[in-house]
Design an enzyme around this catalytic site. Structure first.
Site, short mmCIF file in Angstrom:
data_model
loop_
_atom_site.label_atom_id
_atom_site.label_comp_id
_atom_site.label_asym_id
_atom_site.label_seq_id
_atom_site.Cartn_x
_atom_site.Cartn_y
_atom_site.Cartn_z
N GLU A 1 5.68 0.30 -9.36
CA GLU A 1 6.95 0.00 -9.32
C GLU A 1 7.49 -0.14 -10.86
O GLU A 1 6.95 -1.16 -11.19
CB GLU A 1 7.47 -0.64 -8.28
N ARG B 1 -6.47 -8.56 -4.15
CA ARG B 1 -5.77 -8.69 -5.31
C ARG B 1 -6.26 -9.57 -6.35
O ARG B 1 -7.26 -10.46 -5.94
CB ARG B 1 -4.37 -9.51 -5.15
N LYS C 1 5.18 -9.52 -11.13
CA LYS C 1 6.20 -8.92 -11.94
C LYS C 1 7.50 -9.98 -11.82
O LYS C 1 8.23 -10.21 -12.78
CB LYS C 1 6.46 -7.44 -11.62
P1 ATP Z 1 4.01 -7.37 -8.51
O1 ATP Z 1 4.40 -8.32 -7.42
O2 ATP Z 1 3.35 -8.00 -9.70
O3 ATP Z 1 5.36 -6.68 -8.65
P2 ATP Z 1 3.25 -5.27 -6.78
O4 ATP Z 1 1.85 -5.15 -6.04
O5 ATP Z 1 4.36 -5.31 -6.25
O6 ATP Z 1 2.80 -6.52 -7.95
P3 ATP Z 1 3.25 -2.59 -8.02
O7 ATP Z 1 3.84 -2.02 -9.21
O8 ATP Z 1 3.69 -2.52 -6.62
O9 ATP Z 1 3.20 -4.25 -7.85
O10 ATP Z 1 1.58 -2.31 -8.04
C1 ATP Z 1 1.00 -1.25 -8.46
C2 ATP Z 1 -0.35 -1.07 -7.98
O11 ATP Z 1 -1.31 -2.09 -8.57
C3 ATP Z 1 -0.26 -1.35 -6.64
O12 ATP Z 1 -1.41 -0.38 -6.14
C4 ATP Z 1 -0.72 -2.75 -6.30
O13 ATP Z 1 -1.69 -2.93 -5.11
C5 ATP Z 1 -1.78 -3.11 -7.60
N1 ATP Z 1 -1.51 -4.39 -7.86
C6 ATP Z 1 -0.52 -5.35 -8.29
N2 ATP Z 1 -0.83 -6.66 -8.46
C7 ATP Z 1 -2.24 -6.47 -8.42
C8 ATP Z 1 -3.30 -7.47 -8.43
N3 ATP Z 1 -2.98 -8.59 -9.00
N4 ATP Z 1 -4.64 -7.28 -8.28
C9 ATP Z 1 -4.78 -5.83 -8.11
N5 ATP Z 1 -3.94 -5.05 -7.81
C10 ATP Z 1 -2.78 -5.17 -8.07
MG MG Z 2 5.89 -4.17 -5.60
#
Ligand code: ATP
Ligand code: MG
Length: 553
Positions: free
Chosen positions: A37, A262, A272
């Site tokens: 995102e 994760r 983020k």
């Molecule tokens: P954040 O809380 O940092 O926004 P998110 O999962 O909401 O994390 P996204 O932008 O939706 O962030 O993530 C894109 C991809 O990266 C998704 O498939 C997510 O599962 C993966 N991802 C995000 N954080 C991690 C992590 N700490 N370890 C492994 N994969 C991750």
């Molecule tokens: Mg997200």
């Protein structure tokens, strides 16, 4: 470092993909996607997902799309999209297609109409608060909304008027009609569309309704022909919804969702939202502050794509959430930089030495190798003269036992140059040492002195030819290993995570330092040029110390 424990070459996702290829499950195709995102910069956790998704495609001659999951316009921006593209490319990956969930807004809308026509979705007028109350709990089933049995015709009419902007934000939502008594709360008629009048960075004001994540994600995957939809464990409970939507809509393909743990890295935050807070509340200088666990921050700190990829491979892919020690990441960057970084000399906290028996105006151009093991890196010229600078703590008046640096009356070798002996310590009225008077042995260039051996080797620069530099030393951004588990992670920000040394001197050859190069400053660590550098003042960041216990070599 126990390599065997950390590397997991045949992790379970590789096995699933290999089995699927063997059974021709997805017609022998492997298509993955990395779906961020665009609501912030990518962090080291994303690097794990990037390496997994792009890596799985690369290993199997497959494809991997970069897809922006851009359904939350109020938090998203073009700046974030650009940074994400830059970071994925910097890691060395090429996407097959650049896609956006917003590319599919019309299709998503038509699919929702399809669900309504099948009597599998309805327009609900319950408020957000009531929807929450009606949803029930883990122990109590949910209750059906009074609007659940609205007719198909009425739902079609209301949904098209939602799109047309006839209603206020929040007045209605479109919900999937699944099962209010399901033990899985995600299946209790989840909202799939909401009314939100926000300008979208790509579609502008074309839409005032936006699809929800769970609904959007599975359909986007199906539209792109994704075979393996790899996501993190928190989506395991959403998989039944993922499959429900695709089953009901009979999309041309049905990707397989597979969850993995994760990355959680000690002494850092990988969220983020929280990283955004660190930036906006100015705990750091920006998303690319070298203390940030973002890809941009790691890049600015001097980390290399290779080290980050090596790290992601080493930590492996499992279904168990666990905390990875910072030492693992540091190990990977040290391995890379020890092999690849140019050697140079820099004095962080200078102490002047006058070599009393060296000719006043003489300057020798010594040839010093750029890497002890890599002849191809060649040699550079390091000027040597009567007045040189050494590290203040490489001289001691009260040396501890086994001290191998300079003490009064003893000898030490200057790296790549001569052996010197310290004869006099010159102090000011306040008893501070201002300079040392030494003599050098002119027969010791590249060889041991006759009949004796200098105890240690220290680094140095020639005062007149060296360049002024600012050197930034970084420490962990948080004082506790699991800042996420604190009530407020901001309470455990390390107030001493940045130390700026403003009076450093670096050897003359570094006038040609570039942002791309990495340097080992002899004995003090691995460094890279910072983009704050100017012609008048070089600025270097310390990427990592030479050893993880901070001990000098
Ligand atoms: P954040 O809380 O940092 O926004 P998110 O999962 O909401 O994390 P996204 O932008 O939706 O962030 O993530 C894109 C991809 O990266 C998704 O498939 C997510 O599962 C993966 N991802 C995000 N954080 C991690 C992590 N700490 N370890 C492994 N994969 C991750
Ligand atoms: Mg997200």
């Amino acid at each position: 470092m126990q390599k065997t424990e950390l590397s997991a070459p045949a992790h379970f996702i590789r096995q699933i993909v290999a089995n699927d290829l063997q059974s021709s499950k997805h017609n022998g195709n492997v298509v993955t996607r990395f779906p961020p995102e665009p609501n912030g910069y990518l962090h080291i956790g994303h690097a794990k997902s990037i390496c997994l998704n792009f890596g799985t495609a690369l290993e199997n001659n497959g494809k991997c799309n970069l897809r922006f999951d851009d359904t939350n316009p109020e938090k998203e921006s073009i700046e974030y999209m650009e940074s994400i593209k830059r970071d994925v490319a910097w890691l060395g990956f090429e996407w097959t297609r650049l896609c956006h969930a917003s590319d599919y807004f019309e299709q998503l809308y038509q699919y929702a109409v399809d669900l309504i026509k099948q009597n599998l979705a309805y327009v609900d007028s319950l408020s957000a608060e009531d929807i929450r109350l009606y949803r029930g709990t883990l122990t109590q089933p949910g209750r059906e909304s009074p609007d659940r049995n609205r007719s198909i015709e009425e739902n079609l009419d209301l949904f098209s008027r939602m799109r047309a902007g006839e209603f206020a934000d929040g007045q209605y939502v479109l919900r999937a009609k699944i099962d209010m008594a399901s033990p899985n709360i995600n299946l209790r008629d989840p909202a799939i569309y909401r009314i939100r009048r926000v300008h979208h960075q790509r579609t502008g004001d074309a839409w005032c309704i936006y699809p929800m994540y769970d609904y959007t994600h599975c359909i986007s995957d199906a539209i792109e022909g994704i075979t393996h939809s790899l996501c993190t464990l928190e989506f395991e409970d959403h998989r039944p919804l993922y499959d429900w939507v695709l089953d009901k809509l009979q999309t041309p393909c049905h990707p397989q969702q597979i969850e993995f743990a994760r990355l959680q890295l000690e002494y850092t935050i990988v969220s983020k939202r929280k990283l955004n807070q660190l930036v906006t509340e100015k705990h750091v200088s920006g998303w690319d502050d070298p203390r940030m666990p973002t890809i941009a921050g790691l890049r600015r700190a001097g980390f290399t794509p290779q080290a980050i990829k090596d790290f992601c491979e080493r930590i492996g892919i499992t279904k168990q959430n666990s905390w990875i020690e910072m030492g693992v990441l540091e190990y990977c960057i040290r391995e890379d930089l020890n092999t690849n970084a140019f050697r140079a000399m820099a004095v962080l906290n200078p102490l002047r030495i006058v070599i009393t028996n060296y000719p006043d105006d003489k300057v020798e151009q010594l040839e010093v190798s750029n890497h002890p093991q890599k002849e191809a890196y060649g040699k550079r010229i390091v000027p040597f003269s009567k007045t040189i600078l050494i590290e203040r703590d490489d001289f001691s008046e009260n040396p501890p036992p086994k001290y191998k640096r300079l003490i009064q009356g003893e000898e030490v070798r200057l790296r790549g140059a001569y052996v010197i002996r310290c004869n006099d310590v010159i102090k000011n009225d306040a008893d501070d040492i201002i300079e040392l008077h030494c003599t050098y042995d002119e027969n010791t260039l590249g060889k041991n002195p006759e009949g004796r051996k200098a105890k240690g080797v220290i680094h140095w620069v020639s005062q007149a030819q060296s360049l002024p530099a600012e050197i930034r030393l970084y420490d962990r951004l948080f004082t506790v290993p699991q800042p996420d588990n604190e009530d407020n992670f901001l309470d455990v920000v390390n107030p001493h995570s940045l130390q700026i040394l403003r009076d450093c001197r670096v050897e003359a050859s570094l006038h040609s330092a570039t942002l791309e190069n990495r340097y080992q400053f002899e004995r003090t660590g691995y460094f890279c040029l910072d983009l704050d550098s100017t012609c008048d003042k070089l600025v270097f960041n310390r990427t990592v110390t030479l050893r993880d216990n901070g001990e000098k070599d």
